[in-house]
Design a protein around this motif. Structure first.
Motif, PDB file in Angstrom:
ATOM      1  N   GLY A 129      -3.092   1.717  17.119  1.00 22.62           N
ATOM      2  CA  GLY A 129      -4.297   1.507  16.314  1.00 22.62           C
ATOM      3  C   GLY A 129      -4.175   0.334  15.364  1.00 22.62           C
ATOM      4  O   GLY A 129      -5.019  -0.555  15.333  1.00 22.62           O
ATOM      5  N   CYS A 130      -3.085   0.334  14.551  1.00 28.91           N
ATOM      6  CA  CYS A 130      -2.929  -0.734  13.549  1.00 28.91           C
ATOM      7  C   CYS A 130      -1.903  -1.775  13.942  1.00 28.91           C
ATOM      8  O   CYS A 130      -1.716  -2.765  13.205  1.00 28.91           O
ATOM      9  CB  CYS A 130      -2.541  -0.120  12.196  1.00 28.91           C
ATOM     10  N   LYS A 131      -1.216  -1.560  15.089  1.00 25.54           N
ATOM     11  CA  LYS A 131      -0.196  -2.503  15.560  1.00 25.54           C
ATOM     12  C   LYS A 131       0.919  -2.694  14.526  1.00 25.54           C
ATOM     13  O   LYS A 131       1.585  -3.731  14.506  1.00 25.54           O
ATOM     14  CB  LYS A 131      -0.812  -3.871  15.911  1.00 25.54           C
ATOM     15  N   GLY A 132       1.084  -1.722  13.611  1.00 26.36           N
ATOM     16  CA  GLY A 132       2.138  -1.822  12.617  1.00 26.36           C
ATOM     17  C   GLY A 132       1.779  -2.637  11.392  1.00 26.36           C
ATOM     18  O   GLY A 132       2.589  -2.766  10.473  1.00 26.36           O
ATOM     19  N   ARG A 133       0.579  -3.185  11.355  1.00 25.68           N
ATOM     20  CA  ARG A 133       0.149  -4.015  10.220  1.00 25.68           C
ATOM     21  C   ARG A 133      -0.903  -3.245   9.421  1.00 25.68           C
ATOM     22  O   ARG A 133      -1.849  -2.703   9.986  1.00 25.68           O
ATOM     23  CB  ARG A 133      -0.438  -5.334  10.707  1.00 25.68           C
ATOM     24  N   LEU A 134      -0.709  -3.209   8.083  1.00 27.53           N
ATOM     25  CA  LEU A 134      -1.616  -2.500   7.190  1.00 27.53           C
ATOM     26  C   LEU A 134      -1.844  -1.064   7.660  1.00 27.53           C
ATOM     27  O   LEU A 134      -2.963  -0.579   7.715  1.00 27.53           O
ATOM     28  CB  LEU A 134      -2.961  -3.238   7.080  1.00 27.53           C
ATOM     29  N   CYS A 135      -0.703  -0.426   8.059  1.00 26.63           N
ATOM     30  CA  CYS A 135      -0.819   0.966   8.465  1.00 26.63           C
ATOM     31  C   CYS A 135      -1.276   1.842   7.294  1.00 26.63           C
ATOM     32  O   CYS A 135      -1.886   2.889   7.490  1.00 26.63           O
ATOM     33  CB  CYS A 135       0.505   1.460   9.030  1.00 26.63           C
ATOM     34  N   CYS A 136      -0.970   1.365   6.064  1.00 22.28           N
ATOM     35  CA  CYS A 136      -1.485   2.015   4.856  1.00 22.28           C
ATOM     36  C   CYS A 136      -1.865   0.935   3.863  1.00 22.28           C
ATOM     37  O   CYS A 136      -1.050   0.043   3.579  1.00 22.28           O
ATOM     38  CB  CYS A 136      -0.436   2.956   4.257  1.00 22.28           C
ATOM     39  N   LEU A 137      -3.079   0.990   3.346  1.00 21.64           N
ATOM     40  CA  LEU A 137      -3.521  -0.045   2.400  1.00 21.64           C
ATOM     41  C   LEU A 137      -2.785   0.057   1.069  1.00 21.64           C
ATOM     42  O   LEU A 137      -2.745  -0.914   0.303  1.00 21.64           O
ATOM     43  CB  LEU A 137      -5.029   0.088   2.164  1.00 21.64           C
ATOM     44  N   SER A 138      -2.151   1.210   0.815  1.00 21.31           N
ATOM     45  CA  SER A 138      -1.480   1.412  -0.476  1.00 21.31           C
ATOM     46  C   SER A 138       0.004   1.082  -0.422  1.00 21.31           C
ATOM     47  O   SER A 138       0.522   0.366  -1.282  1.00 21.31           O
ATOM     48  CB  SER A 138      -1.674   2.862  -0.953  1.00 21.31           C
ATOM     49  N   CYS A 139       0.710   1.571   0.618  1.00 23.22           N
ATOM     50  CA  CYS A 139       2.169   1.351   0.654  1.00 23.22           C
ATOM     51  C   CYS A 139       2.659   0.570   1.848  1.00 23.22           C
ATOM     52  O   CYS A 139       3.862   0.266   1.936  1.00 23.22           O
ATOM     53  CB  CYS A 139       2.880   2.705   0.599  1.00 23.22           C
ATOM     54  N   GLU A 140       1.796   0.306   2.816  1.00 22.84           N
ATOM     55  CA  GLU A 140       2.148  -0.418   4.042  1.00 22.84           C
ATOM     56  C   GLU A 140       3.322   0.230   4.747  1.00 22.84           C
ATOM     57  O   GLU A 140       4.220  -0.429   5.283  1.00 22.84           O
ATOM     58  CB  GLU A 140       2.452  -1.888   3.750  1.00 22.84           C
ATOM     59  N   GLY A 141       3.365   1.555   4.725  1.00 23.47           N
ATOM     60  CA  GLY A 141       4.373   2.290   5.467  1.00 23.47           C
ATOM     61  C   GLY A 141       5.689   2.482   4.758  1.00 23.47           C
ATOM     62  O   GLY A 141       6.596   3.120   5.292  1.00 23.47           O
TER      63      GLY A 141
END
Length: 367
Positions: A129-141
């Motif tokens: 879905g996110c290809k590993g980029r901006l998987c979380c807008l707050s912590c980025e994973g």
């Protein structure tokens, strides 16, 4: 062959002379020349012989293959039809050598997994879905909230969910929930998968012996015969368009003769100047005309000559300088084809050129 009287009578009939009146086309002043049309082909069976190393994996049965001691001296019947190609495989006597293969019972180590049966596989793969980029807008994973949340990617329409890494609401990718990756669908996160080459066996069939563990070598004799076709369509001192004057129902003479190896050997010993017609079945005149083509070729073991020939008569007359009459033998009576003489053709070509030059000159004067 038509006599001169038959030829002149045919021309008179072609001119519409009643009762083929000799006065319509008198013999005096007429010139008759005879020409031959030859159409056909010579098909030769050309043989080559060679020795090579034979090889087969396993334990093949070679008992059905003929044995030989001297390949050049091995006798083979002449071909029944030189047009058909053929290949005969022989075995030299005493050369069959069966051996065990160097492999282990027909198997060898798999080169992909080096005998392990499994190959490495990534335990986790980037989220689809996110290809590993901006998987979380707050912590980025990372699990640690950033001081400033990232902006939603341009064009994104999917719903964001609660991040399972940092707990922020409405910030994580809906597929990986902030992790940025997922377990590999092949190995289910184990990091290994079955080898696709050996299917976890660790060994594969040895290609050299095809998994049999044995092979056989021998000296193989190969006798190959191939057709060589010499097609021809020729006339004696007539233009090529002479064939267009003929028809299938004209009195063509057909010859179809098959020469065997014995006949060809006899031809080689014969006097080069001897009549070829006696050996080939051809009419002597046609055989003499084809003599340059009937020579023996290297490796020739059979020959088939298919020829059709037709003798034409070309007739000109001093009283008709612009016409050439071609008399063609027919199934019942000869027929006549009348064409312009070469002289008349040149005159018409010159006249056309003069007219063209005159037209160009007048056009320039009027312009």
């Amino acid at each position: 062959m038509l006599s001169d009287d038959d030829i002149l009578a045919a021309v008179r009939r072609g001119l519409g002379a009643a009762g083929a009146d000799p006065a319509a086309f008198p013999a005096h002043g007429a010139r008759i020349t005879r020409h031959l049309l030859v159409d056909g082909e010579i098909v030769r069976s050309v043989e080559t012989r060679e020795e090579r190393t034979g090889f087969q994996p396993g334990s093949p049965d070679l008992s059905d293959r003929p044995r030989y001691d001297d390949l050049d001296g091995y006798a083979i019947p002449a071909p029944s039809d030189p047009r058909n190609p053929s290949t005969l495989l022989l075995v030299r006597r005493g050369t069959v050598d069966p051996r065990p293969c160097v492999c282990t019972n027909g198997r060898r180590q798999c080169p992909r997994c080096e005998g392990a049966g499994d190959v490495k596989c990534p335990a986790y793969v980037p989220c689809g879905g996110c290809k590993g980029r901006l998987c979380c807008l707050s912590c980025e994973g990372t699990g640690k909230p950033a001081l400033k949340a990232a902006d939603r990617p341009q064009g994104e329409t999917g719903t964001r969910v609660r991040c399972r890494e940092c707990g922020a609401e409405d910030t994580a990718c809906g597929k990986c929930r902030g992790a940025g990756q997922k377990k590999c669908g092949v190995c289910r996160g184990s990091g290994t998968r079955p080898c696709p080459v050996c299917e976890r066996d660790g060994t594969i069939a040895h290609e050299y012996c095809e998994g049999t563990g044995r092979y056989v070598r021998w000296t193989e004799g190969v006798v190959e015969r191939r057709p060589v076709v010499d097609a021809f369509k020729e006339t004696s001192s007539l233009p090529d368009r002479a064939f267009a004057w003929t028809r299938e129902d004209d009195a063509w003479q057909h010859v179809d003769t098959l020469d065997t190896l014995d006949t060809l050997d006899a031809d080689l010993d014969a006097d080069p100047g001897a009549d070829l017609g006696a050996d080939t079945g051809l009419d002597p005149a046609v055989a003499a005309y084809l003599k340059p083509r009937l020579g023996h070729h290297d490796g020739e073991v059979g020959r088939r000559v298919r020829v059709r020939h037709l003798s034409l008569a070309r007739v000109t007359h001093d009283d008709h300088p612009h016409r050439v009459h071609v008399v063609i033998p027919g199934p019942v009576t000869p027929r006549v084809v009348t064409v312009r003489s070469p002289r008349r053709t040149r005159q018409l070509a010159l006249l056309a050129l003069v007219v063209l030059v005159a037209a160009v000159t007048v056009a320039r004067l009027l312009s």
